[in-house]
Design a protein around this motif. Structure first.
Motif, PDB file in Angstrom:
ATOM      1  N   GLU A 237      40.015  16.859  24.620  1.00 26.09           N
ATOM      2  CA  GLU A 237      41.391  16.638  24.152  1.00 26.09           C
ATOM      3  C   GLU A 237      41.491  15.567  23.076  1.00 26.09           C
ATOM      4  O   GLU A 237      42.580  15.301  22.565  1.00 26.09           O
TER       5      GLU A 237
ATOM      6  N   THR B   9      45.175  13.783   7.105  1.00 29.72           N
ATOM      7  CA  THR B   9      46.322  13.517   7.972  1.00 29.72           C
ATOM      8  C   THR B   9      46.538  12.034   8.248  1.00 29.72           C
ATOM      9  O   THR B   9      47.534  11.674   8.865  1.00 29.72           O
TER      10      THR B   9
ATOM     11  N   GLU C 137      37.169  21.674  16.387  1.00 30.17           N
ATOM     12  CA  GLU C 137      36.760  21.635  14.972  1.00 30.17           C
ATOM     13  C   GLU C 137      35.434  20.887  14.829  1.00 30.17           C
ATOM     14  O   GLU C 137      34.560  21.300  14.061  1.00 30.17           O
TER      15      GLU C 137
ATOM     16  N   ALA D  89      40.464  13.134  10.419  1.00 27.30           N
ATOM     17  CA  ALA D  89      40.613  13.318  11.859  1.00 27.30           C
ATOM     18  C   ALA D  89      40.271  14.765  12.197  1.00 27.30           C
ATOM     19  O   ALA D  89      40.688  15.682  11.491  1.00 27.30           O
ATOM     20  N   VAL D  90      39.511  14.955  13.283  1.00 26.08           N
ATOM     21  CA  VAL D  90      39.135  16.304  13.693  1.00 26.08           C
ATOM     22  C   VAL D  90      39.279  16.452  15.205  1.00 26.08           C
ATOM     23  O   VAL D  90      38.983  15.532  15.961  1.00 26.08           O
ATOM     24  N   SER D  91      39.718  17.614  15.613  1.00 26.67           N
ATOM     25  CA  SER D  91      39.800  17.937  17.037  1.00 26.67           C
ATOM     26  C   SER D  91      38.404  18.241  17.554  1.00 26.67           C
ATOM     27  O   SER D  91      37.470  18.488  16.783  1.00 26.67           O
ATOM     28  N   THR D  92      38.275  18.263  18.858  1.00 22.81           N
ATOM     29  CA  THR D  92      36.974  18.597  19.440  1.00 22.81           C
ATOM     30  C   THR D  92      36.529  20.011  19.059  1.00 22.81           C
ATOM     31  O   THR D  92      35.375  20.182  18.660  1.00 22.81           O
TER      32      THR D  92
ATOM     33  N   THR E  82      40.860  13.249  19.555  1.00 21.85           N
ATOM     34  CA  THR E  82      40.710  13.328  18.110  1.00 21.85           C
ATOM     35  C   THR E  82      39.546  12.425  17.748  1.00 21.85           C
ATOM     36  O   THR E  82      39.447  11.296  18.243  1.00 21.85           O
ATOM     37  N   HIS E  83      38.663  12.916  16.918  1.00 21.72           N
ATOM     38  CA  HIS E  83      37.481  12.191  16.465  1.00 21.72           C
ATOM     39  C   HIS E  83      37.649  11.955  14.964  1.00 21.72           C
ATOM     40  O   HIS E  83      38.492  12.579  14.321  1.00 21.72           O
ATOM     41  N   PHE E  84      36.818  11.084  14.392  1.00 21.98           N
ATOM     42  CA  PHE E  84      37.015  10.707  12.994  1.00 21.98           C
ATOM     43  C   PHE E  84      35.705  10.735  12.229  1.00 21.98           C
ATOM     44  O   PHE E  84      34.699  10.184  12.684  1.00 21.98           O
TER      45      PHE E  84
END
Length: 128
Positions: A45, A99, A16, A11-14, A47-49
């Protein structure tokens, strides 16, 4: 990183994701979104994968070989989820925290493999 494709989903935030995309552009890796594209269109806002599926080897560019080609589940500003690809350097991928539990990873893998998600190009043709 081992010699095989990592069997995980991260999982990554925008922010990141934008950093990883900028690194792909900097290293001239083929799968990136172009300068500013994610900042303009990805949900800031969300979460991407990232799901690795290939270790991409370039004999003519040993400084970036191998790198990890990832399927990307990307949430856009309009709320739609789309499928894209992103090339990530192994050290950058390994540095991302683990995570997600097994059930969450399985749901994301299923969505990427069988969800009928529009591709980045399909989404862009109707939204840019």
């Amino acid at each position: 990183m081992t010699s095989g494709v990592p069997r995980t989903v991260k999982a990554v935030s925008t922010p990141e994701l934008v950093r990883l995309d900028s690194q792909a552009i900097e290293f001239r890796l083929n799968r990136n979104h172009g300068a500013g594209w994610l900042t303009r269109y990805a949900d800031p806002e969300a979460t991407h994968f990232l799901r690795p599926f290939l270790l991409h080897r370039l004999s003519h560019r040993p400084e970036v070989s191998p790198h990890v080609r990832c399927m990307l589940l990307l949430r856009m500003r309009d709320g739609q989820q789309i499928f894209s690809l992103l090339d990530v350097m192994p050290a950058s991928f390994d540095a991302l925290p683990d995570t997600l539990d097994a059930a969450a990873m399985a749901r994301i893998v299923h969505l990427l493999d069988h969800g009928g998600l529009p591709t980045q190009a399909e989404w862009a043709s109707g939204n840019t």
